[in-house]
Design a protein around this motif. Structure first.
Motif, PDB file in Angstrom:
ATOM      1  N   GLY A 106       0.798  -0.790  -0.108  1.00 32.64           N
ATOM      2  CA  GLY A 106      -0.301  -0.114   0.037  1.00 32.64           C
ATOM      3  C   GLY A 106       0.529   1.238   0.044  1.00 32.64           C
ATOM      4  N   VAL A 107       0.085   1.938   0.711  1.00 35.05           N
ATOM      5  CA  VAL A 107       0.680   4.030   0.614  1.00 35.05           C
ATOM      6  C   VAL A 107       0.788   4.064   1.923  1.00 35.05           C
ATOM      7  CG1 VAL A 107       0.666   6.148  -0.434  1.00 35.05           C
ATOM      8  CG2 VAL A 107      -0.542   4.259  -1.697  1.00 35.05           C
ATOM      9  N   VAL A 108       2.305   4.496   2.174  1.00 35.39           N
ATOM     10  CA  VAL A 108       2.668   4.766   3.628  1.00 35.39           C
ATOM     11  C   VAL A 108       3.263   5.910   3.722  1.00 35.39           C
ATOM     12  CG1 VAL A 108       4.107   3.696   3.816  1.00 35.39           C
ATOM     13  CG2 VAL A 108       3.419   3.824   5.839  1.00 35.39           C
ATOM     14  N   GLN A 109       2.642   6.882   4.749  1.00 36.82           N
ATOM     15  CA  GLN A 109       4.188   8.017   4.567  1.00 36.82           C
ATOM     16  C   GLN A 109       5.986   7.562   5.413  1.00 36.82           C
ATOM     17  OE1 GLN A 109       2.026  10.855   7.545  1.00 36.82           O
ATOM     18  NE2 GLN A 109       1.856  12.339   5.390  1.00 36.82           N
ATOM     19  N   ALA A 110       6.613   8.177   4.966  1.00 31.12           N
ATOM     20  CA  ALA A 110       7.619   7.767   5.429  1.00 31.12           C
ATOM     21  C   ALA A 110       7.753   7.690   7.139  1.00 31.12           C
ATOM     22  CB  ALA A 110       8.999   8.922   5.403  1.00 31.12           C
ATOM     23  N   GLY A 111       8.350   6.445   7.535  1.00 39.61           N
ATOM     24  CA  GLY A 111       7.759   6.603   8.667  1.00 39.61           C
ATOM     25  C   GLY A 111       7.215   5.307   9.605  1.00 39.61           C
ATOM     26  N   GLY A 112       6.623   5.128   8.423  1.00 40.61           N
ATOM     27  CA  GLY A 112       5.159   3.849   8.857  1.00 40.61           C
ATOM     28  C   GLY A 112       5.783   3.102   8.722  1.00 40.61           C
ATOM     29  N   SER A 113       4.437   2.315   8.758  1.00 44.39           N
ATOM     30  CA  SER A 113       4.868   0.602   8.534  1.00 44.39           C
ATOM     31  C   SER A 113       3.623   0.039   8.351  1.00 44.39           C
ATOM     32  CB  SER A 113       4.371  -0.365  10.186  1.00 44.39           C
ATOM     33  OG  SER A 113       5.490   0.131  11.225  1.00 44.39           O
ATOM     34  N   LEU A 114       4.391  -1.541   7.145  1.00 46.60           N
ATOM     35  CA  LEU A 114       3.520  -2.545   6.878  1.00 46.60           C
ATOM     36  C   LEU A 114       3.818  -3.967   7.339  1.00 46.60           C
ATOM     37  CD1 LEU A 114       3.260  -0.130   3.148  1.00 46.60           C
ATOM     38  CD2 LEU A 114       1.395  -0.564   4.813  1.00 46.60           C
TER      39      LEU A 114
END
Length: 127
Positions: free
Chosen positions: A10-18
């Motif tokens: 998916g799409v996530v902002q920098a610093g995020g998690s998947l």
């Protein structure tokens, strides 16, 4: 025939998690190591992480160490890639793959050591 199906991109902002998942069909999952690779636009496919058939050993490319964790649940025929502290340079299509040697003693980190590949899941990290 072994089939691998990835999910969780998916799409996530920098610093995020998947967390990526890869479910394998068939009864041969338990005896094989698994790996995750990625391919960014205009770049060659690169190794990301590998886990032994037992789950007791793991290995990571330097760029993801301390941020990514590979794990497996043999009862569910599934391998996971937990990705934390994501960076824009992690943007790529991520592929899971199954080792082509049963119970390989060492972890496989080269693409030619893998026979079966999933279709890939897109991970996009925005800055």
């Amino acid at each position: 025939q072994v089939q691998l199906v990835e999910s969780g991109g998916g799409v996530v902002q920098a610093g995020g998690s998947l967390r990526l998942s890869c479910k394998a069909s068939g009864r041969t999952f338990t005896n094989y190591g698994m790996g995750w690779f990625r391919q960014a636009p205009g770049k060659e496919r690169e190794f990301v992480a590998a886990i032994s058939w037992s789950g007791g050993s793991t290995y990571y490319v330097d760029s993801v160490k301390e941020r990514f964790t590979i794990s497996r649940d043999n009862a569910k025929n599934t391998v996971y890639l937990q990705m934390n502290s994501l960076k824009p340079e992690d943007t790529a299509v991520y592929y899971c793959a199954r080792d082509n040697v049963v119970r390989r003693p060492q972890l496989a980190i080269y693409s030619y050591q893998y026979t079966y590949w999933g279709q890939g899941t897109q991970v996009t990290v925005s800055s």
